[in-house]
Design a protein around this motif. Structure first.
Motif, PDB file in Angstrom:
ATOM      1  N   ALA A  54       0.955  -1.154  -0.099  1.00  0.00           N
ATOM      2  CA  ALA A  54      -0.177   0.094  -0.007  1.00  0.00           C
ATOM      3  C   ALA A  54       0.873   1.289  -0.044  1.00  0.00           C
ATOM      4  O   ALA A  54       0.503   2.283  -0.873  1.00  0.00           O
ATOM      5  CB  ALA A  54      -0.975  -0.059   1.194  1.00  0.00           C
ATOM      6  N   ALA A  57       2.288   1.693  -3.638  1.00  0.00           N
ATOM      7  CA  ALA A  57       0.939   2.293  -4.446  1.00  0.00           C
ATOM      8  C   ALA A  57       0.799   3.656  -4.204  1.00  0.00           C
ATOM      9  O   ALA A  57       0.156   4.567  -5.042  1.00  0.00           O
ATOM     10  CB  ALA A  57      -0.280   1.451  -4.073  1.00  0.00           C
ATOM     11  N   ALA A  58       0.990   4.184  -2.910  1.00  0.00           N
ATOM     12  CA  ALA A  58       0.691   5.685  -2.614  1.00  0.00           C
ATOM     13  C   ALA A  58       2.087   6.444  -3.000  1.00  0.00           C
ATOM     14  O   ALA A  58       1.565   7.799  -3.497  1.00  0.00           O
ATOM     15  CB  ALA A  58       0.327   5.733  -1.308  1.00  0.00           C
ATOM     16  N   ALA A 227       2.921   4.549   6.560  1.00  0.00           N
ATOM     17  CA  ALA A 227       2.934   3.104   6.361  1.00  0.00           C
ATOM     18  C   ALA A 227       4.231   2.331   6.665  1.00  0.00           C
ATOM     19  O   ALA A 227       4.247   1.533   7.590  1.00  0.00           O
ATOM     20  CB  ALA A 227       2.501   2.684   4.896  1.00  0.00           C
ATOM     21  N   VAL A 286      -0.192  -4.415  -4.822  1.00  0.00           N
ATOM     22  CA  VAL A 286      -0.837  -4.355  -3.766  1.00  0.00           C
ATOM     23  C   VAL A 286      -1.917  -5.601  -3.623  1.00  0.00           C
ATOM     24  O   VAL A 286      -1.927  -6.339  -2.754  1.00  0.00           O
ATOM     25  CB  VAL A 286      -2.083  -3.227  -4.015  1.00  0.00           C
ATOM     26  CG1 VAL A 286      -3.288  -3.349  -2.769  1.00  0.00           C
ATOM     27  CG2 VAL A 286      -1.353  -2.104  -4.003  1.00  0.00           C
TER      28      VAL A 286
END
Length: 546
Positions: A54, A57-58, A227, A286
């Motif tokens: 995650a 991906a961000a 994260a 993800v």
């Protein structure tokens, strides 16, 4: 007392240092190889193998920067914790340090917050491991796997501590081996020398060619940073385990000194390999996890199943370590009168009652995963979201206080020293405050901040009330006199200008009449306790007023 109150009495089941041993009802069953591998494997968890997807991906390729920033913060925290733990090995670790530095309420808050964090994490990891097993055996219920894992590791921790050490040794060895192999394969693929692979060397295309190094700007980097911070949780367990090792001081010192290269290689190195080889916006990052996606991209046979085995081992290892850490923290808190006495019972060198109680929430998760299998994971995650940051703040503040005290009273105990003290300690505190601000800004983490903040406030109030109940106002004069006499500072009626230190704190734990007698080298005799009167005028042991 003037300026600063003397530290409250601190007794811990593993706090009395004798040479390089710890005098404790707990056994010293952990060998140096156990402690070394626990420290090495402690940085490799499910948060790295799964949760990093995650973040990638961000943040895109800038996830490397995010992990570098959070990794630097963790290095500073571990260095501070290592300094205090090497000087005063204790099974309560940072909870004991917080109590010595700040007061009983701080030790209570840090200790029970960490205990709650570990207990909930045990349930989370059990659910995560069960999902992998259900994927392999679709006709089996998830709750049954959670129950099986909880039963195995509860029994493991009820036995001698060496069993925990052996489990963690081999679990950690498998995790370390897997990550080293992955990094080796990744480096060969990056330079274009991976045997049997059709994938060509990627160059810098994936790093800069798909929206640039920061494709989602600073907001994406912030999400990736948040994260990454929580992926580092669990490193603190090695300082708890050190109190039951053969050579606790050497073990802590070695673990802390190698923390920098371990974090750099395992976390930052992994992120660099993944985003170099695989496009950051690939949905598989993800859906399958970044490690599986990378191995699939390189055409490695059965990559998904191989990594599922590794992730399963990481989850089971974390379950085992968290039950252990929670039970030892609970036992330490009870030994310092910060919890129910029955919880601290030790049988055969193992706090079995604390193990059972610490495992209860994991068994509760068996029921929760049966009743609410779809949303329980996120609900539990929100409950413990920011607690690790609370613990880190207590560590930093404690180090600021205890470093000065140790330099003044026992500088030879500073086997490990915080770099550039106190500048980097303040830098770390500023970094933690910044993470809290970022969590408040992001909708996805704001709820975690509220839940964790509320729990911390509740524990702090409970700890403060307990401290007030255990230290009545009428006894404050007795404590002051006992500390002054024990420290050799003035007459029995005087009050020290500075805290009397660790040795005096032990004396304070006894009644004032005993402390006064011991200070003069005379046998303890019954005497009227010192009572604080108006104007701070005390009553002498013979009934004579000042």
């Amino acid at each position: 007392m003037s300026r600063t109150s003397a530290p409250a009495p601190v007794e811990d089941v593993g706090a009395v240092d004798i040479g390089n041993k710890v005098d404790s009802p707990l056994t010293h069953g952990l060998k140096q190889r156990h402690l070394s591998m626990i420290a090495l494997g402690g940085v490799i968890g499910a948060g790295l193998f799964v949760g990093s997807g995650a973040g990638i991906a961000a943040a895109g390729p800038s996830i490397i920067v995010a992990y570098a920033i959070s990794g630097l913060l963790v290095m500073l925290v571990m260095r501070m914790l290592g300094e205090m733990s090497a000087a005063n090995p204790a099974s309560g670790s940072f909870s004991v340090h917080a109590e010595r530095a700040i007061g009983p309420w701080a030790g209570f808050t840090a200790g029970w917050a960490f205990w709650f964090l570990l207990c909930v994490a045990v349930g989370l990891e059990g659910i995560g491991a069960a999902k992998i097993m259900v994927g392999w055996f679709p006709d089996t219920p998830e709750w049954a796997w959670v129950a099986l894992f909880m039963l195995v590791f509860c029994c493991t921790n009820l036995a001698a501590v060496k069993n925990f050490g052996e489990f963690e040794f081999w679990f950690a060895a498998l995790k370390v081996g897997a990550i080293v192999v992955f990094l080796g394969i990744g480096v060969l693929a990056i330079v274009g020398f991976l045997p049997g692979s059709d994938a060509s060397a990627p160059g810098s295309g994936n790093l800069t060619g798909i929206g640039g190094f920061m494709p989602n700007g600073s907001e994406g980097l912030i999400v990736g940073l948040l994260a990454s911070v929580f992926a580092y949780g669990g490193l603190e367990t090695v300082t708890i385990a050190a109190a039951e090792s053969e050579r606790p001081i050497e073990g802590v010192a070695k673990a802390v000194r190698t923390a920098m290269w371990r974090i750099a290689i395992f976390y930052i190195g992994s992120m660099a390999v993944i985003v170099t080889l695989v496009p950051w916006n690939d949905k598989a990052v993800v859906e399958k996890g970044p490690y599986v996606a990378t191995l699939d991209h390189l055409g490695i046979p059965a990559a998904g199943q191989i990594m599922n085995v590794v992730v399963l081992v990481a989850l089971l290892s974390a379950m085992n370590a968290n039950i252990y850490g929670a039970s030892r923290m609970a036992c330490s808190l009870v030994s310092r009168r910060q919890g129910p006495k029955a919880l601290g019972a030790v049988y055969g060198g193992v706090p079995r009652t604390a193990v059972l109680v610490s495992s209860v929430f994991g068994f509760v998760c068996v029921l929760l995963s049966y009743w609410r299998p779809n949303d329980i994971f996120q609900w539990l995650l929100n409950m413990i979201g920011a607690l690790i940051l609370v613990v880190w703040i207590f560590i930093a503040v404690s180090q600021l206080v205890l470093r000065r005290r140790t330099e003044r009273e026992a500088p030879e105990k500073l086997v490990v020293k915080m770099w550039l003290y106190p500048v980097l300690t303040w830098v770390a505190l500023a970094g933690m405050a910044a993470v809290f601000v970022l969590m408040a800004r992001e909708e996805g983490t704001r709820l975690q901040l509220y839940w964790s903040g509320g729990l911390t406030l509740f524990l702090a109030v409970a700890g403060f009330v307990l401290q007030m109940v255990r230290t009545p106002v009428g006894e404050s004069g007795a404590v002051a006199v006992a500390v002054a006499v024990a420290a050799g500072e003035g007459d029995p009626g005087g009050v020290p200008a500075e805290p009397a230190g660790e040795s005096a704190a032990v004396v304070v734990a006894e009644p004032a009449r005993v402390a006064l007698a011991k200070a003069d080298g005379e046998p303890a005799v019954e005497a009227e306790p010192v009572v604080c009167c108006r104007g701070c005028r005390g009553r002498r042991p013979g009934g004579r007023r000042e």
